[in-house]
Design an enzyme around this catalytic site. Sequence first.
Site, mmCIF file in Angstrom:
data_model
loop_
_atom_site.group_PDB
_atom_site.id
_atom_site.type_symbol
_atom_site.label_atom_id
_atom_site.label_comp_id
_atom_site.label_asym_id
_atom_site.label_seq_id
_atom_site.Cartn_x
_atom_site.Cartn_y
_atom_site.Cartn_z
ATOM 1 N N CYS A 169 -4.096 -3.753 -23.896
ATOM 2 C CA CYS A 169 -4.338 -3.187 -22.562
ATOM 3 C C CYS A 169 -3.391 -3.719 -21.494
ATOM 4 O O CYS A 169 -3.548 -3.408 -20.317
ATOM 5 C CB CYS A 169 -5.788 -3.392 -22.141
ATOM 6 S SG CYS A 169 -6.210 -5.121 -21.898
ATOM 7 N N ARG A 213 4.058 -14.614 -13.868
ATOM 8 C CA ARG A 213 4.285 -13.176 -13.866
ATOM 9 C C ARG A 213 4.611 -12.593 -12.494
ATOM 10 O O ARG A 213 5.012 -11.445 -12.385
ATOM 11 C CB ARG A 213 3.124 -12.419 -14.534
ATOM 12 C CG ARG A 213 1.805 -12.481 -13.845
ATOM 13 C CD ARG A 213 0.709 -11.969 -14.769
ATOM 14 N NE ARG A 213 0.164 -10.697 -14.366
ATOM 15 C CZ ARG A 213 -0.978 -10.189 -14.813
ATOM 16 N NH1 ARG A 213 -1.684 -10.832 -15.712
ATOM 17 N NH2 ARG A 213 -1.416 -9.040 -14.405
ATOM 18 N N HIS A 264 0.804 -1.215 0.000
ATOM 19 C CA HIS A 264 0.000 0.000 0.000
ATOM 20 C C HIS A 264 0.836 1.263 0.000
ATOM 21 O O HIS A 264 0.470 2.258 -0.607
ATOM 22 C CB HIS A 264 -0.941 -0.002 1.203
ATOM 23 C CG HIS A 264 -2.142 -0.830 0.954
ATOM 24 N ND1 HIS A 264 -2.626 -1.727 1.862
ATOM 25 C CD2 HIS A 264 -2.938 -0.914 -0.118
ATOM 26 C CE1 HIS A 264 -3.684 -2.318 1.351
ATOM 27 N NE2 HIS A 264 -3.884 -1.847 0.149
ATOM 28 N N ARG A 308 -14.683 -5.093 -17.919
ATOM 29 C CA ARG A 308 -14.285 -6.496 -18.041
ATOM 30 C C ARG A 308 -14.952 -7.288 -16.927
ATOM 31 O O ARG A 308 -14.917 -6.865 -15.764
ATOM 32 C CB ARG A 308 -12.765 -6.621 -17.930
ATOM 33 C CG ARG A 308 -12.320 -8.066 -18.093
ATOM 34 C CD ARG A 308 -10.819 -8.182 -18.127
ATOM 35 N NE ARG A 308 -10.240 -8.014 -16.807
ATOM 36 C CZ ARG A 308 -8.934 -8.044 -16.579
ATOM 37 N NH1 ARG A 308 -8.089 -8.198 -17.577
ATOM 38 N NH2 ARG A 308 -8.461 -7.900 -15.360
ATOM 39 N N ARG A 359 -10.981 -3.165 -14.510
ATOM 40 C CA ARG A 359 -10.759 -4.474 -13.879
ATOM 41 C C ARG A 359 -11.726 -4.616 -12.702
ATOM 42 O O ARG A 359 -11.416 -4.190 -11.588
ATOM 43 C CB ARG A 359 -9.324 -4.568 -13.353
ATOM 44 C CG ARG A 359 -8.247 -4.657 -14.418
ATOM 45 C CD ARG A 359 -6.896 -4.772 -13.738
ATOM 46 N NE ARG A 359 -5.869 -5.272 -14.604
ATOM 47 C CZ ARG A 359 -4.891 -4.505 -15.117
ATOM 48 N NH1 ARG A 359 -4.847 -3.228 -14.856
ATOM 49 N NH2 ARG A 359 -3.970 -5.055 -15.884
ATOM 50 N N GLU A 412 -5.388 -13.121 -24.471
ATOM 51 C CA GLU A 412 -4.295 -13.238 -23.498
ATOM 52 C C GLU A 412 -3.848 -14.687 -23.318
ATOM 53 O O GLU A 412 -2.883 -14.965 -22.625
ATOM 54 C CB GLU A 412 -4.685 -12.604 -22.161
ATOM 55 C CG GLU A 412 -5.997 -13.089 -21.587
ATOM 56 C CD GLU A 412 -6.426 -12.320 -20.334
ATOM 57 O OE1 GLU A 412 -5.612 -11.599 -19.727
ATOM 58 O OE2 GLU A 412 -7.603 -12.450 -19.955
ATOM 59 N N ASN A 459 0.120 -8.841 -20.477
ATOM 60 C CA ASN A 459 0.661 -9.357 -19.204
ATOM 61 C C ASN A 459 0.511 -10.875 -19.149
ATOM 62 O O ASN A 459 1.458 -11.599 -18.849
ATOM 63 C CB ASN A 459 -0.079 -8.751 -18.000
ATOM 64 C CG ASN A 459 -0.081 -7.239 -18.017
ATOM 65 O OD1 ASN A 459 0.710 -6.645 -18.721
ATOM 66 N ND2 ASN A 459 -0.958 -6.634 -17.258
ATOM 67 N N ASP A 460 -0.689 -11.329 -19.442
ATOM 68 C CA ASP A 460 -0.909 -12.780 -19.418
ATOM 69 C C ASP A 460 -0.410 -13.443 -20.691
ATOM 70 O O ASP A 460 0.124 -14.546 -20.643
ATOM 71 C CB ASP A 460 -2.399 -13.085 -19.214
ATOM 72 C CG ASP A 460 -2.777 -12.980 -17.750
ATOM 73 O OD1 ASP A 460 -2.009 -13.467 -16.914
ATOM 74 O OD2 ASP A 460 -3.826 -12.383 -17.449
HETATM 75 C C1 PEP Z 1 -3.319 -8.617 -19.138
HETATM 76 O O1 PEP Z 1 -3.303 -9.819 -18.856
HETATM 77 O O2 PEP Z 1 -2.499 -8.088 -19.898
HETATM 78 C C2 PEP Z 1 -4.333 -7.729 -18.553
HETATM 79 C C3 PEP Z 1 -4.473 -6.497 -18.971
HETATM 80 O O3 PEP Z 1 -5.110 -8.206 -17.551
HETATM 81 P P1 PEP Z 1 -4.625 -8.462 -16.050
HETATM 82 O O4 PEP Z 1 -3.308 -7.752 -15.881
HETATM 83 O O5 PEP Z 1 -5.718 -7.918 -15.210
HETATM 84 O O6 PEP Z 1 -4.516 -9.946 -15.999
HETATM 85 MG MG MG Z 2 -4.939 -10.769 -17.919
#
Ligand code: PEP
Ligand code: MG
Length: 581
Positions: free
Chosen positions: A501, A464, A189, A332, A296, A430, A453-454
């Site tokens: 994203c 990750r 935090h 989402r 999110r 993803e 990211n995923d």
């Molecule tokens: C991603 O996976 O890139 C994404 C935007 O979703 P999250 O980071 O919430 O898994």
């Molecule tokens: Mg994701």
Amino acid sequence: MLKGIGVSPGIAIGKAYLFRPERANLPKYTIKKEDIPTERERFNEALHKSEQQLMDIKQQLSERRLADHVHIFDAHMLILHDRSLWKDIFDLMHERLVNLEWALDIVREIYTTIFSQIQDEVFRDKRSDIHDVIDRLIDNLVGSDRRAVGHIPPDSIIFAHDLAPSVTVCLDLENLKAFVTEIGGKTAHVAILARALEIPAVAGLENILTEVKDGEPVIIDGSTGEVIIQPSKAILKDYTRRHKRERRREQQLMKSKDLPAETTDGYRIELAANIELLREVPSVFEHGAEAIGLYRTEFLYMNQPALPSEDEHFTIYRELAQAMYPRKAVIRTLDAGGDKFLSDVQLVNGMKDFMGLRAIRLCFKMIDLFKAQLRGILRANTQENLKIMFPMISGLDEIRKAKDIYYSVRDELSHEGYAIHDMEIGIMIEIPSTAFIADALAAEVDFFSIGTNDLIQYALAIDRVNKEVAYLYEPLHPAIIRIIHNVVQTAHQHGIWVGVCGEMAGEPFYTPVLVGMGVDELSMNAHSIPRIKEIIRNISFSEAQHLTDTILKTSDIPAIKSLITHFLLETNPKFAELIPS
Ligand code: PEP
Ligand code: MG
């Protein structure tokens, strides 16, 4: 020079201020069974005082520019009222016949041990919230305030083992330059608050309190995690220059925040923001976002005593739709699981696995939870500016099933008399499988949003949140570049729009490649928008396309990096600052 984890960017030059709250001499004594009711009364009094204090802090936060962080203290309130915590305290008093302060101290240590063993950084960081609440109870029992930092001298860089959120928000911001903590990471935090306040911070510097002395001159770089103690004159001069340059750049960037994100040859990209909480909407506007590209919603389910009801969903999404109108917002559906673990559904096996019962899979299993959210979204779309997006789709059957549920909910609502407007439906790309069947999926939806990211995690087999393999996390891996390119091409061939994203969208070094691929939208942390916009406004689309074509024929990562580096330097020498060292 020492190196920790940079958790809030920026350079700070100041003097070390060591914050070591002394643990008051806790009264520790044994009691008799018949004393327990008295201890219970003392507990209730301390509880009541703590509640009052938390409410006061929430009030103070709302009055300062920290309203976004009220939820931290909502979470403290929940911990304070957690029956299992109370049970642990009273069980201990019964078993060991120790006084209340002693019992609280033991419980605090037990929680520290349990939380320190948690691998997941996000959950490990929750330990400081539990400490904070237990310390507050102890303070209210012994009548001390060990947590007050008090007055801090001008230009202070605070060094602490850990900083409780309630301490952080009460700091004298005028004199505070930066934070350095021995523990914690990006999701602690204190890191979140530091970023919100735009105060540089470095975490995870073990034993730093033994290395630095009160009043010593120090420099910290919250981007690289560097902490320099007793800098030489030359270093000081260098950092002072960098610091001034950074500030000038930021002020200059904000000036063009409302200009369109358009390349020099007229190619227009939509720059949108990712949000986790409704409270972030003002920052979305402040930084010139044109839409919300990713809301999110899993954060609605966290730190809550119960799962959100349909009406709660509806109220929040309607507020979002109204605040954004006429701009659009992509909602989402729940993507719980992996590191976004929800206490209410924690008994569902496999939820903590990134490749387990996550996101849409969990929604199919907990169909009422999914329907409540869909009903809330559909009902809130009265101004027709909401879009819906499903996470973690792996194949055709899943999107068809998700859409079937969506249509059944839509029809149900119409029969109930609600005026329902159909919405654009999209999916996250993803899971690598979706990239290979993007043509089939494109026929089912109105848009794709690439979650890098995923996508990177699954395509390169890198957890990750695992520090050991973080060095392998490479958005410029040729496989990733080719996957993204293929998805963009396929989407366009099928007449649907495509965005990115994941974090990659907000990293300036990758912007020319993503632009060159022809993505329609980039959605990112609102703070990154002005910088990304500046790059887009300086590059030519046709040259970026040429760069991308060359990169697609290159398999060597350093060679790809050097192509981007040359492109940026040729575009504008000032972009040298965007090139990672
Ligand atoms: C991603 O996976 O890139 C994404 C935007 O979703 P999250 O980071 O919430 O898994
Ligand atoms: Mg994701």
